[in-house]
Design an enzyme around this catalytic site. Structure first.
Site, PDB file in Angstrom:
ATOM      1  N   ALA A  24       1.601  -1.544   9.256  1.00  0.00           N
ATOM      2  CA  ALA A  24       0.643  -0.688   8.545  1.00  0.00           C
ATOM      3  C   ALA A  24      -0.778  -1.239   8.639  1.00  0.00           C
ATOM      4  O   ALA A  24      -1.601  -1.017   7.752  1.00  0.00           O
ATOM      5  CB  ALA A  24       1.058  -0.554   7.077  1.00  0.00           C
ATOM      6  N   ALA A  25      -1.056  -1.964   9.731  1.00  0.00           N
ATOM      7  CA  ALA A  25      -2.380  -2.582   9.830  1.00  0.00           C
ATOM      8  C   ALA A  25      -3.365  -1.744  10.633  1.00  0.00           C
ATOM      9  O   ALA A  25      -4.562  -2.012  10.630  1.00  0.00           O
ATOM     10  CB  ALA A  25      -2.255  -3.959  10.484  1.00  0.00           C
ATOM     11  N   ARG A  30      -7.986   8.230  14.022  1.00  0.00           N
ATOM     12  CA  ARG A  30      -7.966   9.682  14.185  1.00  0.00           C
ATOM     13  C   ARG A  30      -7.970  10.426  12.847  1.00  0.00           C
ATOM     14  O   ARG A  30      -8.227  11.618  12.796  1.00  0.00           O
ATOM     15  CB  ARG A  30      -6.750  10.103  15.024  1.00  0.00           C
ATOM     16  N   LYS A  37      -5.128   4.792   6.766  1.00  0.00           N
ATOM     17  CA  LYS A  37      -4.214   5.901   7.086  1.00  0.00           C
ATOM     18  C   LYS A  37      -2.960   5.911   6.222  1.00  0.00           C
ATOM     19  O   LYS A  37      -2.579   6.965   5.696  1.00  0.00           O
ATOM     20  CB  LYS A  37      -3.818   5.858   8.558  1.00  0.00           C
ATOM     21  N   GLY A  95      -2.499  -4.628  18.414  1.00  0.00           N
ATOM     22  CA  GLY A  95      -1.390  -3.790  18.860  1.00  0.00           C
ATOM     23  C   GLY A  95      -0.152  -3.947  17.985  1.00  0.00           C
ATOM     24  O   GLY A  95      -0.020  -4.898  17.216  1.00  0.00           O
ATOM     25  N   ARG A 350      -2.761  18.217 -22.179  1.00  0.00           N
ATOM     26  CA  ARG A 350      -3.189  16.915 -21.659  1.00  0.00           C
ATOM     27  C   ARG A 350      -2.257  15.808 -22.140  1.00  0.00           C
ATOM     28  O   ARG A 350      -1.372  16.038 -22.961  1.00  0.00           O
ATOM     29  CB  ARG A 350      -4.650  16.681 -22.071  1.00  0.00           C
ATOM     30  N   LYS A 368      -4.248  17.613 -26.692  1.00  0.00           N
ATOM     31  CA  LYS A 368      -4.288  16.235 -26.182  1.00  0.00           C
ATOM     32  C   LYS A 368      -3.767  15.319 -27.266  1.00  0.00           C
ATOM     33  O   LYS A 368      -4.184  15.457 -28.419  1.00  0.00           O
ATOM     34  CB  LYS A 368      -5.718  15.844 -25.827  1.00  0.00           C
ATOM     35  N   ALA A 397      -6.090  31.426 -35.165  1.00  0.00           N
ATOM     36  CA  ALA A 397      -6.831  31.519 -33.911  1.00  0.00           C
ATOM     37  C   ALA A 397      -8.172  30.803 -34.006  1.00  0.00           C
ATOM     38  O   ALA A 397      -8.752  30.670 -35.086  1.00  0.00           O
ATOM     39  CB  ALA A 397      -7.063  32.984 -33.558  1.00  0.00           C
TER      40      ALA A 397
HETATM   41  C1  UD1 Z   1       3.578   4.351  18.479  1.00  0.00           C
HETATM   42  C2  UD1 Z   1       4.465   3.889  19.622  1.00  0.00           C
HETATM   43  C3  UD1 Z   1       4.975   5.086  20.384  1.00  0.00           C
HETATM   44  C4  UD1 Z   1       5.707   6.013  19.449  1.00  0.00           C
HETATM   45  C5  UD1 Z   1       4.844   6.395  18.261  1.00  0.00           C
HETATM   46  C6  UD1 Z   1       5.655   7.143  17.246  1.00  0.00           C
HETATM   47  C7  UD1 Z   1       3.505   1.739  20.242  1.00  0.00           C
HETATM   48  C8  UD1 Z   1       2.771   0.994  21.316  1.00  0.00           C
HETATM   49  N1  UD1 Z   1       3.711   3.027  20.499  1.00  0.00           N
HETATM   50  O1  UD1 Z   1       2.473   5.024  19.066  1.00  0.00           O
HETATM   51  O2  UD1 Z   1       5.856   4.678  21.432  1.00  0.00           O
HETATM   52  O3  UD1 Z   1       6.121   7.180  20.153  1.00  0.00           O
HETATM   53  O4  UD1 Z   1       4.324   5.218  17.624  1.00  0.00           O
HETATM   54  O5  UD1 Z   1       4.853   7.673  16.232  1.00  0.00           O
HETATM   55  O6  UD1 Z   1       3.893   1.160  19.272  1.00  0.00           O
HETATM   56  N2  UD1 Z   1      -0.241  -1.102  14.033  1.00  0.00           N
HETATM   57  C9  UD1 Z   1      -0.519  -2.325  13.457  1.00  0.00           C
HETATM   58  N3  UD1 Z   1      -1.360  -3.179  14.102  1.00  0.00           N
HETATM   59  C10 UD1 Z   1      -1.934  -2.880  15.286  1.00  0.00           C
HETATM   60  C11 UD1 Z   1      -1.670  -1.612  15.859  1.00  0.00           C
HETATM   61  C12 UD1 Z   1      -0.811  -0.743  15.212  1.00  0.00           C
HETATM   62  O7  UD1 Z   1      -0.013  -2.655  12.390  1.00  0.00           O
HETATM   63  O8  UD1 Z   1      -2.671  -3.724  15.809  1.00  0.00           O
HETATM   64  C13 UD1 Z   1       0.676  -0.181  13.343  1.00  0.00           C
HETATM   65  C14 UD1 Z   1       0.013   1.104  12.925  1.00  0.00           C
HETATM   66  O9  UD1 Z   1      -0.504   1.006  11.595  1.00  0.00           O
HETATM   67  C15 UD1 Z   1       1.173   2.101  13.011  1.00  0.00           C
HETATM   68  C16 UD1 Z   1       2.078   1.502  14.066  1.00  0.00           C
HETATM   69  O10 UD1 Z   1       1.685   0.166  14.237  1.00  0.00           O
HETATM   70  O11 UD1 Z   1       1.892   2.190  11.805  1.00  0.00           O
HETATM   71  C17 UD1 Z   1       1.964   2.254  15.387  1.00  0.00           C
HETATM   72  O12 UD1 Z   1       0.632   2.255  15.816  1.00  0.00           O
HETATM   73  P1  UD1 Z   1      -0.081   3.590  16.286  1.00  0.00           P
HETATM   74  O13 UD1 Z   1      -1.426   3.246  16.793  1.00  0.00           O
HETATM   75  O14 UD1 Z   1       0.023   4.647  15.281  1.00  0.00           O
HETATM   76  O15 UD1 Z   1       0.840   3.912  17.561  1.00  0.00           O
HETATM   77  P2  UD1 Z   1       1.073   5.307  18.257  1.00  0.00           P
HETATM   78  O16 UD1 Z   1       0.025   5.503  19.288  1.00  0.00           O
HETATM   79  O17 UD1 Z   1       1.266   6.350  17.258  1.00  0.00           O
HETATM   80 CA    CA Z   2       1.281   6.576  15.106  1.00  0.00          CA
END
Ligand code: UD1
Ligand code: CA
Length: 504
Positions: A24-25, A30, A37, A95, A350, A368, A397
């Site tokens: 979740a980093a 987008r 997000k 990544g 409330r 409330k 009333a």
């Molecule tokens: C990713 C998958 C893809 C899959 C899709 C499904 C990869 C490379 N690709 O693509 O194959 O079909 O999800 O929805 O994983 N994140 C981090 N740190 C980072 C980068 C990402 O914690 O440095 C987390 C994001 O918060 C997210 C998850 O990894 O929850 C996936 O990253 P995201 O960029 O959303 O990958 P997608 O392009 O959606």
């Molecule tokens: Ca994604």
């Protein structure tokens, strides 16, 4: 039972999970949002909250959430919704593979099977995750990925299988060949793998790809090259795997989630007159034989009991609606509505509102921190703040419970079977006793004993003939003269007609 959790009661896993790791980093660029997000909301939970809820029934001893972009906000949210989860910082977003590696480095003691899941998959259900983990254990794999066949795989990683159907690799769209792009089986971003095998392969990841990132998806290919057993499990419902990368997808996921919730409710016996305009959070519950009219929003921990009718056009947040109650065109927050109560149309309840059985809160009424006893009625145009009203009482009333002196709030108590007149001000702190009456237009500033009639208003004075003298020639004067003429003709003197008016 909430609709989203009702089917997650399959047999226990043969081996408990070592850990759940949520990625979740990511920035979530987008979304174009100042909110990270994974904190965007749908159906009463954040994206992250949905993912954690899907994993929770597996009972992993350790839950790690990789945080980075907006980490303070995400960590604060975790404290609120999953205080046992361990946030781990990925300082630089290099990544999804790098994120997974950082997570596993933070919990070196974890071994056995690890569930790794993207934080942006809000439709993932517990039974889908369970099916993935069960198959992983049954097959004795070192890594098993969740996949789905989708109509439009645009933007997603493709699952490359060999001629025997074995999973060989995951290829991101931007790195895929044309034939690979035509594959409609996609990577859900949910993986279960052996901790040691994951650690080993995550450490080997390169960032030699179009985005220059370390892809978690590449560990699959590395394990295949080692000859290790890997597999893929197709989700029964392809909706389960849909991610959420921009606001259009957020709206689409919200719609799908809501459809699921409403479907489950209708199957269980709830009447939903217009599913298109009815929104129910996954955390709300509705009993069979309740009716949801069009335009209802049931949010948070709201509960609706059997036979209650909610709506049209009603929002309930963290509100309990008792059996057989009716709540029409109302906005209710933190209220407890007893059985057979009638609320609205056009009422605002409330926090701290408690309505006893058979009570009524009518039109243009705001309450409330108000406890209104069984069978008591507040029918029209009234504010009840900081009050206790007993049983069987009627509030006239257009009354106001005057609770605020400009500095502090004060309490009003009204007893059982009281009848208060229209247009009363109850200047708190004040008490009206059991069975007491108050006169219309009264400003009640001192306590009224049980059974007394309180009159707290100026006595009426009529200035006879004022209109004829001070507004001569006006329509009012002409109407008054005509009325006096008729009274004369009836044989009554002018004074007598006036007296009759005054004494009414
Ligand atoms: C990713 C998958 C893809 C899959 C899709 C499904 C990869 C490379 N690709 O693509 O194959 O079909 O999800 O929805 O994983 N994140 C981090 N740190 C980072 C980068 C990402 O914690 O440095 C987390 C994001 O918060 C997210 C998850 O990894 O929850 C996936 O990253 P995201 O960029 O959303 O990958 P997608 O392009 O959606
Ligand atoms: Ca994604």
């Amino acid at each position: 039972m909430t609709p989203q959790e009702s089917t997650a009661d399959a047999a226990p896993l043969s081996m408990p999970l070592g850990a759940v790791v949520v990625l979740a980093a990511g920035q979530g660029t987008r979304m174009r949002s100042s909110t990270p997000k994974v904190l965007h909301e749908l159906g009463g939970r954040s994206l992250l909250g949905h993912v954690l809820a899907a994993a929770a029934p597996l009972g992993a001893a350790t839950t790690v959430v990789v945080v980075g972009a907006g980490r303070e906000a995400v960590e604060g949210h975790l404290t609120a919704i999953a205080p046992d989860a361990l946030p781990v910082l990925q300082a630089e977003q290099r990544g999804s593979g790098h994120a997974a590696m950082v997570a596993l480095e933070a919990v070196p003691e974890v071994d056995g099977a690890v569930l790794l899941v993207n934080g942006d998959a809000p439709l993932l259900r517990a039974e889908t995750v369970r099916a993935l983990v069960s198959e992983h254990q049954r097959a004795g794999n070192v890594l098993t990925v969740l996949t789905a066949e989708v109509d439009d795989p645009t933007g997603l990683g493709r699952i490359v299988r060999d001629d025997d159907g074995g999973v060989r690799a995951i290829v991101e769209e931007r790195d895929a060949t044309d034939p690979q792009r035509r594959i409609r089986e996609i990577n859900a971003g949910v993986y279960v793998g052996d901790a040691a095998a994951m650690r080993r392969t995550l450490a080997q990841l390169s960032s030699d790809n179009d985005q220059g990132e370390q892809y978690v998806t590449d560990i699959l290919g590395l394990l295949v090259a080692e000859g290790a057993p890997v597999g893929g499990v197709r989700a029964d419902d392809p909706d389960d795997v849909l991610g959420c990368n921009d606001r259009r997808e957020l709206a689409a996921r919200r719609r799908t989630l809501n459809d699921r919730v409403l479907d489950a409710l209708m199957v269980s016996g709830v009447t939903i007159v217009d599913p298109a305009t009815t929104w129910v959070d996954v955390t709300a519950t509705v009993a069979p034989d309740a009716v949801l009219e069009p335009g209802c929003h049931l949010r948070g921990t709201t509960t609706v009991e059997a036979g209650a009718v909610v709506g049209p056009d009603t929002t309930l947040l963290d509100t309990a609606v008792g059996a057989g109650a009716s709540v029409v065109r109302a906005h209710c927050v933190g209220a407890v509505i007893g059985p057979d109560v009638s609320v609205g149309p056009f009422a605002y309840l409330r926090p701290g509102t408690r309505l006893g059985a058979g009570a009524k809160v009518g039109t243009f009424v705001e309450t409330k921190n108000a406890s209104i006893g069984d069978g008591s009625k507040v029918p029209h145009l009234t504010y009840v703040g900081d009050a206790t009203i007993g049983r069987g009482t009627n509030i006239g009333a257009a009354s106001v419970f005057v609770n605020y002196d400009g500095v502090a709030k004060h309490h009003t108590t009204i007893g059982d079977q009281a009848r208060t007149g229209a247009d009363n001000m109850f200047v708190a702190p004040v008490t009206v006793g059991d069975g007491a009456y108050t006169a219309a237009g009264s400003v009640i500033t001192t306590d009224v004993p049980p059974g007394a009639m309180a009159v707290a208003r100026a006595r009426q004075r009529n200035v006879a003939g004022w209109v004829r003298r001070r507004r001569p020639g006006t329509p009012a004067a002409r109407a008054a003269e005509a009325a006096e003429g008729r009274a004369e003709a009836d044989g009554k003197g002018r004074t007598e007609a006036l007296r009759a008016d005054t004494e009414k």
